[in-house]
Design an enzyme around this catalytic site. Structure first.
Site, mmCIF file in Angstrom:
data_model
loop_
_atom_site.group_PDB
_atom_site.id
_atom_site.type_symbol
_atom_site.label_atom_id
_atom_site.label_comp_id
_atom_site.label_asym_id
_atom_site.label_seq_id
_atom_site.Cartn_x
_atom_site.Cartn_y
_atom_site.Cartn_z
ATOM 1 C CB ALA A 98 58.775 38.231 -7.972
ATOM 2 C CG HIS A 136 46.585 34.492 -20.305
ATOM 3 N ND1 HIS A 136 47.633 35.375 -20.273
ATOM 4 C CD2 HIS A 136 45.461 35.249 -20.369
ATOM 5 C CE1 HIS A 136 47.165 36.617 -20.329
ATOM 6 N NE2 HIS A 136 45.854 36.568 -20.380
HETATM 7 N N1 APR Z 1 60.535 39.973 -10.804
HETATM 8 C C1 APR Z 1 59.451 40.742 -11.079
HETATM 9 N N2 APR Z 1 59.170 41.213 -12.318
HETATM 10 C C2 APR Z 1 60.040 40.904 -13.298
HETATM 11 C C3 APR Z 1 61.195 40.125 -13.092
HETATM 12 C C4 APR Z 1 61.421 39.653 -11.775
HETATM 13 N N3 APR Z 1 62.504 38.911 -11.488
HETATM 14 N N4 APR Z 1 61.849 40.000 -14.284
HETATM 15 C C5 APR Z 1 61.117 40.683 -15.200
HETATM 16 N N5 APR Z 1 60.037 41.231 -14.611
HETATM 17 C C6 APR Z 1 58.970 42.026 -15.226
HETATM 18 C C7 APR Z 1 59.362 42.798 -16.447
HETATM 19 O O1 APR Z 1 59.883 44.077 -16.083
HETATM 20 C C8 APR Z 1 58.017 42.918 -17.165
HETATM 21 O O2 APR Z 1 57.329 44.078 -16.736
HETATM 22 O O3 APR Z 1 57.994 41.106 -15.667
HETATM 23 C C9 APR Z 1 57.266 41.679 -16.740
HETATM 24 C C10 APR Z 1 57.135 40.639 -17.838
HETATM 25 O O4 APR Z 1 56.310 41.190 -18.827
HETATM 26 P P1 APR Z 1 55.894 40.288 -20.095
HETATM 27 O O5 APR Z 1 57.109 39.606 -20.616
HETATM 28 O O6 APR Z 1 55.098 41.158 -21.003
HETATM 29 O O7 APR Z 1 54.987 39.139 -19.472
HETATM 30 P P2 APR Z 1 53.462 39.234 -19.044
HETATM 31 O O8 APR Z 1 53.131 40.582 -18.477
HETATM 32 O O9 APR Z 1 53.199 38.059 -18.199
HETATM 33 O O10 APR Z 1 52.690 39.054 -20.448
HETATM 34 C C11 APR Z 1 51.300 38.965 -20.386
HETATM 35 O O11 APR Z 1 51.289 38.349 -22.706
HETATM 36 O O12 APR Z 1 52.186 37.153 -24.438
HETATM 37 C C12 APR Z 1 51.153 37.187 -23.532
HETATM 38 O O13 APR Z 1 49.979 35.311 -22.786
HETATM 39 C C13 APR Z 1 51.196 35.978 -22.631
HETATM 40 O O14 APR Z 1 50.476 35.846 -20.330
HETATM 41 C C14 APR Z 1 51.305 36.565 -21.235
HETATM 42 C C15 APR Z 1 50.817 37.999 -21.423
#
Ligand code: APR
Length: 243
Positions: free
Chosen positions: A233, A122
């Site tokens: 993580a 991204h």
């Molecule tokens: N360690 C591991 N996972 C975690 C932690 C942690 N400490 N804290 C939260 N999470 C998990 C949450 O449970 C969730 O499943 O990380 C995930 C975050 O999900 P999103 O907020 O949807 O982020 P992401 O998956 O990166 O979104 C994908 O969406 O808005 C677009 O471009 C943006 O790249 C992004 C894409």
């Protein structure tokens, strides 16, 4: 699925003598560095409007608002440090002959942790790109509002991929190839709902690959995982990466 110690030990053992590994990360891996995720409690999309801030139409209608938001995010990225999860993946890269880190994040924390083969699906916030001539400008100090207009008649926009935009073809092809040849795919900190990134786990991983999900919560990718490690993580990655 969530055997705790036994599962974690199995993954650690598998990673000891593996040749090809890919990792797919999302905003969750940066949560323990202090950056907000997008969804879930405290997520950016809970307090900000996606279509206004992360879409070409939103930028066209209010470029200053978009630049204000991305400059704030850049400043936040610069104020935090990579966490133990980022560092564990950087260590894993140095012990695996063929390691590819595919991230959805634009915070550059994997690079700052020392990861080298990083595919930013991204984009990133290290540079801006003219939306007309594709000229690139580094973004050290953010971008001043009066100079995002480019002399070609276009406008500089953040170097990220917005909703409705295609991923950079070369980055996507490299990511798909890496995941397809991986013997182990680590899926860390992503809700698995944004495509095509999520399809790397659901459609590109080889049938023989060991898919490991690291996430405190269940996601649509959990059912594709051979091993689910329910935790964060920064806590779990250092425990599966030895050395
Ligand atoms: N360690 C591991 N996972 C975690 C932690 C942690 N400490 N804290 C939260 N999470 C998990 C949450 O449970 C969730 O499943 O990380 C995930 C975050 O999900 P999103 O907020 O949807 O982020 P992401 O998956 O990166 O979104 C994908 O969406 O808005 C677009 O471009 C943006 O790249 C992004 C894409």
């Amino acid at each position: 699925m969530d055997e705790g110690g036994a599962a974690l030990e199995a993954v650690r053992e598998r990673l000891r003598d593996v040749r090809s590994v890919s990792a797919l990360t999302g905003s969750g891996i940066s949560a323990e560095s202090g950056l907000p995720t997008f969804r879930g409690a405290g997520g950016l999309w809970g307090t900000h409007r996606v279509e206004q801030l992360a879409s070409p139409d939103g930028f066209a209608s209010d470029p200053q608002l978009v630049w204000t938001w991305y400059n704030e995010r850049r400043a936040a990225h610069a104020q935090v440090e990579p966490n133990a999860g980022h560092h564990a993946l950087a260590r894993l890269e140095s012990s695996v002959p063929d390691f590819t880190l595919v991230t959805q994040n634009v915070d550059s924390l994997h690079r700052r942790a020392g990861s080298r083969n990083v595919l930013e699906l991204h984009g990133n916030l290290r540079e801006a790109r003219c939306n007309r001539c594709a000229d690139i400008r580094p973004l050290e100090g953010g971008i001043a509002f009066e100079d995002f207009e480019h002399e070609c008649g276009g406008r500089f926009r953040p170097g990220v991929v917005w909703f409705g935009e295609a991923l950079p073809a070369d980055v996507w092809e490299a990511a798909a190839a890496a995941v397809t040849r991986a013997e182990v795919l680590l899926v860390v900190g992503t809700s698995g709902i944004v495509h095509p990134a999520a399809s790397l786990a659901t459609h590109y991983a080889a049938p023989r690959a060991l898919i490991v999900e690291i996430n405190p919560e269940a996601t649509p990718l959990s059912e594709y995982a051979d091993v689910v490690l329910r935790g964060t993580a920064a806590a779990l990655l250092p425990r599966i990466v030895t050395g």
